[in-house]
Write a protein that holds these residues in place. Sequence first.
Motif, PDB file in Angstrom:
ATOM      1  N   CYS A  87     -18.314   4.987   2.263  1.00 51.95           N
ATOM      2  CA  CYS A  87     -17.829   5.843   3.336  1.00 51.95           C
ATOM      3  C   CYS A  87     -18.789   7.022   3.385  1.00 51.95           C
ATOM      4  N   CYS A 146       0.837  -1.190   0.000  1.00 50.17           N
ATOM      5  CA  CYS A 146       0.000   0.000   0.000  1.00 50.17           C
ATOM      6  C   CYS A 146       0.872   1.241   0.000  1.00 50.17           C
ATOM      7  N   ALA A 155      -5.151  -2.801  -1.372  1.00 53.19           N
ATOM      8  CA  ALA A 155      -5.895  -2.890  -0.116  1.00 53.19           C
ATOM      9  C   ALA A 155      -5.935  -4.298   0.470  1.00 53.19           C
ATOM     10  N   LYS A 198      -9.899   5.550   5.742  1.00 52.47           N
ATOM     11  CA  LYS A 198      -9.785   6.139   7.075  1.00 52.47           C
ATOM     12  C   LYS A 198      -8.463   6.887   7.210  1.00 52.47           C
ATOM     13  N   ASP A 199      -7.400   6.267   6.731  1.00 51.44           N
ATOM     14  CA  ASP A 199      -6.073   6.871   6.825  1.00 51.44           C
ATOM     15  C   ASP A 199      -5.919   8.098   5.929  1.00 51.44           C
ATOM     16  N   GLN A 206     -12.042  -4.547   3.895  1.00 52.53           N
ATOM     17  CA  GLN A 206     -11.642  -3.874   5.128  1.00 52.53           C
ATOM     18  C   GLN A 206     -10.382  -3.054   4.891  1.00 52.53           C
ATOM     19  N   GLY A 207      -9.483  -3.567   4.064  1.00 49.32           N
ATOM     20  CA  GLY A 207      -8.281  -2.818   3.699  1.00 49.32           C
ATOM     21  C   GLY A 207      -8.616  -1.519   2.970  1.00 49.32           C
ATOM     22  N   ALA A 219     -11.430   0.156   3.390  1.00 52.51           N
ATOM     23  CA  ALA A 219     -11.978   1.014   4.447  1.00 52.51           C
ATOM     24  C   ALA A 219     -10.850   1.625   5.284  1.00 52.51           C
ATOM     25  N   ASP A 220      -9.840   0.826   5.617  1.00 52.46           N
ATOM     26  CA  ASP A 220      -8.698   1.332   6.384  1.00 52.46           C
ATOM     27  C   ASP A 220      -7.925   2.390   5.597  1.00 52.46           C
ATOM     28  N   GLU A 240     -14.668   7.606   8.838  1.00 49.85           N
ATOM     29  CA  GLU A 240     -14.945   6.804  10.036  1.00 49.85           C
ATOM     30  C   GLU A 240     -16.207   5.959   9.902  1.00 49.85           C
TER      31      GLU A 240
END
Length: 168
Positions: free
Chosen positions: A78, A25, A34, A45-46, A38-39, A41-42, A51
């Motif tokens: 998101c 990444c 990713a 977020k980063d 979930q990757g 989404a992370d 959130e």
Amino acid sequence: MRTRIPAALAASACALLLALTATACGSDDGPPQAGDQQGVADFLKDKVGCEDIDFLGADDLSEIRGEGINGLDGGGECDQESGDIDFLHVTDMKVFAQSMASQDGDGNSLLIGKDFALDVDRDQDVDKLIDAGLYILDCDPGMQTPDGYHREDVAAGCVATDYRKDAE
């Protein structure tokens, strides 16, 4: 949850970085990867402070596949006050790109990484995500990229680029 992704991804995602190679990444070797939804989404977020993530359910994913979009295993949205970001995690870029090449749409609104695609509402978020290594997928016939911008022909007349025509 709204299901805006298929139409927005249509022409924009007719090809996805088939020739690019990245394993980490944010790597300098290519766009971010990713690993799974979930990757993605992370990553969001980063990079943009997201959130509130709503993942696609099985029915939503079936609806997207029913529109002829394949090569994916998940995605979500998101939710932000300033603009939503829809995303898909792509498991087979070749199959995904082939299915997207046959879709109709307005193009130029999709950002792509090694194994995911994003539909981003806010220009400020688009800028941050391009700075984070994502590319715009442009499928307009005869698309020209000015000198100094990344351009990679990927498939079906589409290019991956960091050039934003809409920012001029």
